[in-house]
Design a protein around this motif. Structure first.
Motif: not given
Length: 144
Positions: A45-55, A65-67, A101-108, A114-117
């Motif tokens: 894809s020529r689209g943006p790169s999306v990479k999970l950093v944490s966890p 956890l920090d998402f 929404k408040n955690s999204i920026s152009a960089s990620g 984050a509370d996750v069961p």
């Protein structure tokens, strides 16, 4: 020092040392059936790169956890933060975007505490650049 000052300082120290977790996925949502069908993404894809950093994907972690997800544009385009969609792959799909929404920026995405069961949670992140190129990335969070 007066008793009221001592009580105020004690409550202030307690409040600053206590950090509350914010819900990313609820127990009710985690109990929904898994989405059916293929969860595959496109190849090159020529689209943006999306990479999970944490966890780290597929590695058991504890909640909260920090998402964190990083976005990187390719070529001349820039990431369009308003195009970011985060979906919990359940039936029906659960749109997590408003919670982030408040955690999204152009960089990620940087969503702390984050509370996750417990369980295995498949999430799809979609990002577009200003040229309209789109990338879908699917990963699994494993919470013990």
């Amino acid at each position: 020092m007066k008793l009221t000052q001592i009580l105020f300082l004690t409550s202030l120290m307690t409040a600053t040392s206590w950090v509350s977790a914010a819900p990313l996925i609820s127990a009710k949502e985690a109990a929904l059936p898994a989405a059916s069908g293929a969860l595959a993404t496109r190849g090159i894809s020529r689209g943006p790169s999306v990479k999970l950093v944490s966890p780290e994907a597929d590695t058991p972690v504890s909640s909260p956890l920090d998402f964190k997800v990083n976005f990187e544009a390719r070529g001349e385009g820039k990431i369009d933060p308003s195009s970011i969609k985060v979906v919990y792959m359940k039936s029906p799909f659960v749109d997590l975007t408003p919670r982030l929404k408040n955690s999204i920026s152009a960089s990620g995405i940087d969503f702390s505490k984050a509370d996750v069961p417990s369980g295995s949670h498949t999430i799809r992140v979609t990002a577009k650049d200003t040229d309209g190129r789109e990338t879908n990335t699917v990963f699994t969070l494993v919470v013990k």
